[in-house]
Structures are given as C-alpha cells and as structure tokens.
Design an enzyme around this catalytic site. Structure first.
Site, PDB file in Angstrom:
ATOM      1  N   CYS A  79       0.835  -1.206   0.000  1.00 57.05           N
ATOM      2  CA  CYS A  79       0.000   0.000   0.000  1.00 57.05           C
ATOM      3  C   CYS A  79       0.875   1.263   0.000  1.00 57.05           C
ATOM      4  O   CYS A  79       1.432   1.616  -1.026  1.00 57.05           O
ATOM      5  CB  CYS A  79      -0.999  -0.045   1.151  1.00 57.05           C
ATOM      6  SG  CYS A  79      -2.378   1.093   0.937  1.00 57.05           S
ATOM      7  N   HIS A 169      -3.146  -5.008   1.606  1.00 49.60           N
ATOM      8  CA  HIS A 169      -2.529  -5.248   2.916  1.00 49.60           C
ATOM      9  C   HIS A 169      -2.547  -6.750   3.217  1.00 49.60           C
ATOM     10  O   HIS A 169      -3.495  -7.238   3.843  1.00 49.60           O
ATOM     11  CB  HIS A 169      -3.310  -4.506   4.008  1.00 49.60           C
ATOM     12  CG  HIS A 169      -3.132  -3.033   3.991  1.00 49.60           C
ATOM     13  ND1 HIS A 169      -2.202  -2.387   4.785  1.00 49.60           N
ATOM     14  CD2 HIS A 169      -3.757  -2.067   3.271  1.00 49.60           C
ATOM     15  CE1 HIS A 169      -2.269  -1.090   4.548  1.00 49.60           C
ATOM     16  NE2 HIS A 169      -3.206  -0.869   3.643  1.00 49.60           N
ATOM     17  N   GLU A 171      -0.865  -8.249   5.352  1.00 47.35           N
ATOM     18  CA  GLU A 171      -0.556  -8.455   6.772  1.00 47.35           C
ATOM     19  C   GLU A 171      -1.796  -8.496   7.661  1.00 47.35           C
ATOM     20  O   GLU A 171      -1.714  -8.882   8.816  1.00 47.35           O
ATOM     21  CB  GLU A 171       0.420  -7.376   7.257  1.00 47.35           C
ATOM     22  CG  GLU A 171      -0.145  -5.996   7.467  1.00 47.35           C
ATOM     23  CD  GLU A 171      -0.357  -5.157   6.207  1.00 47.35           C
ATOM     24  OE1 GLU A 171      -0.740  -3.982   6.350  1.00 47.35           O
ATOM     25  OE2 GLU A 171      -0.151  -5.672   5.087  1.00 47.35           O
TER      26      GLU A 171
END
Length: 192
Positions: A79, A169, A171
């Site tokens: 991002c 994202h 994560e």
C-alpha cells in the site's frame, strides 16, 4: 534470516506478526542506528505515505535505505510502501525512493469508505485474500516489471528484480503466503 520492518508509522506490527508466524526474526527500523545490523530484506508497510516519506528524511533513513534497495536488498512494499517505491505518482508531485519503474495512483480506490476485501490470484503465490484500505493501484509498469496481480483489470501487484509492490494489505488477512513469497526472494539474495 532477519527482516527489517520500517516502523516509523503505519501497519508495521502486523507485518512483524506475520513474520513471527513463519518463524522469521524481524526488527524495527525507527532510527538510523537501527541500520547498523545485518538484514536480508526490508518491509515498507502500509500507512500514510506522505508522513512516512517525511519521517524517512527527518530521521536520516531515506538515503541509506534508498542505497540498500538500489544495491539489491529485497523489499516488499504494501500500500503506502508501494507508493514509496514508485518511480512516479500520477496524482501527486512527490516521489520517494523511485526505484520501482511504475506509475502509481494514490487513493485510487477512494478514501476509507472505498475499502474492500477480495480474493485474487498472485503469480507465484496462488489465490490469496486481499484487503484494500485507501489503496493505490499501478497505472502503468515499465517493460522489465512483472505484473503479478490484478483486480478488476487494475494492476495491484508487481515485481521488479528485488522489489515487490502490492496495493493491498496482506498483513491483515491472516494468510502468510505473500510474505512467504517475499522470503523466497530474500533467500535467493542472501545466498553467498
């Protein structure tokens, strides 16, 4: 293997958790002296790219990190991290590292209310969950840049030599496969 996570702002703790799940040692880069240790890869997390870019310069981290990336240190930009790596931004006069030959549009999917979740294919990874939060996308990629993911026709993942940039994202999804893919790049780089 040891991975550095830029930790001046943004979703750095989530990346550290993913690396921990994979049994990989990580450490935070918050100041210049953190760069004195050896590491095999770098993660540039999501967050606010302008703030991160300014902090990189204020903390005297910008030039040493730029040099490491140009010298081949594997880097994963997610991002805002993708924005930091981009050679050019189509809707912002700023550029940061400029090491990834792509043109990126900031907030391409809109502001916070434009956030969404999907599952799509990533070359070399397979179909994975993707969380888009105020996400950019790649408007165009240089000739040597491999497009590794698209969503609705938009480029959301690229790989260029030692650099992987994604709009989403990984994560926050609970799926470690993109991090595993990045770690493979780090292993190749760290071999003598």
């Amino acid at each position: 293997m040891k991975i550095a996570v830029l930790s001046v702002q943004g979703a750095f703790i989530e990346h550290e958790k993913m690396l921990s799940l994979l049994g990989v040692q990580s450490f935070e880069i918050r100041q210049k002296r953190d760069l004195e240790q050896e590491f095999d890869g770098l993660i540039l997390p999501g967050g606010e790219s302008t703030v991160i870019g300014n902090l990189l310069k204020e903390l005297d981290l910008f030039e040493p990190l730029e040099k490491k990336i140009k010298e081949g240190l594997p880097v994963l930009g997610t991002c805002a991290g993708l924005i930091l790596l981009a050679e050019k931004l189509s809707n912002d006069a700023n550029t940061y590292f400029g090491t990834l030959p792509v043109i990126v549009r900031r907030n391409a999917y809109g502001r916070q209310l434009g956030s969404f979740y999907t599952e799509e294919e990533v070359t070399g990874v397979g179909k994975i969950p993707m969380a888009f939060i105020r996400a950019p996308f790649v408007e165009s990629a240089g000739a040597d840049t491999e497009i590794i993911a698209r969503v609705d026709g938009n480029i959301v993942g690229v790989k260029y030599h030692n650099q992987i940039g994604v709009s989403f994202h990984p994560e926050v999804t609970g799926c470690t496969r993109l991090h595993e893919y990045f770690l493979q790049t780090c292993q190749v780089h760290s071999k003598p």
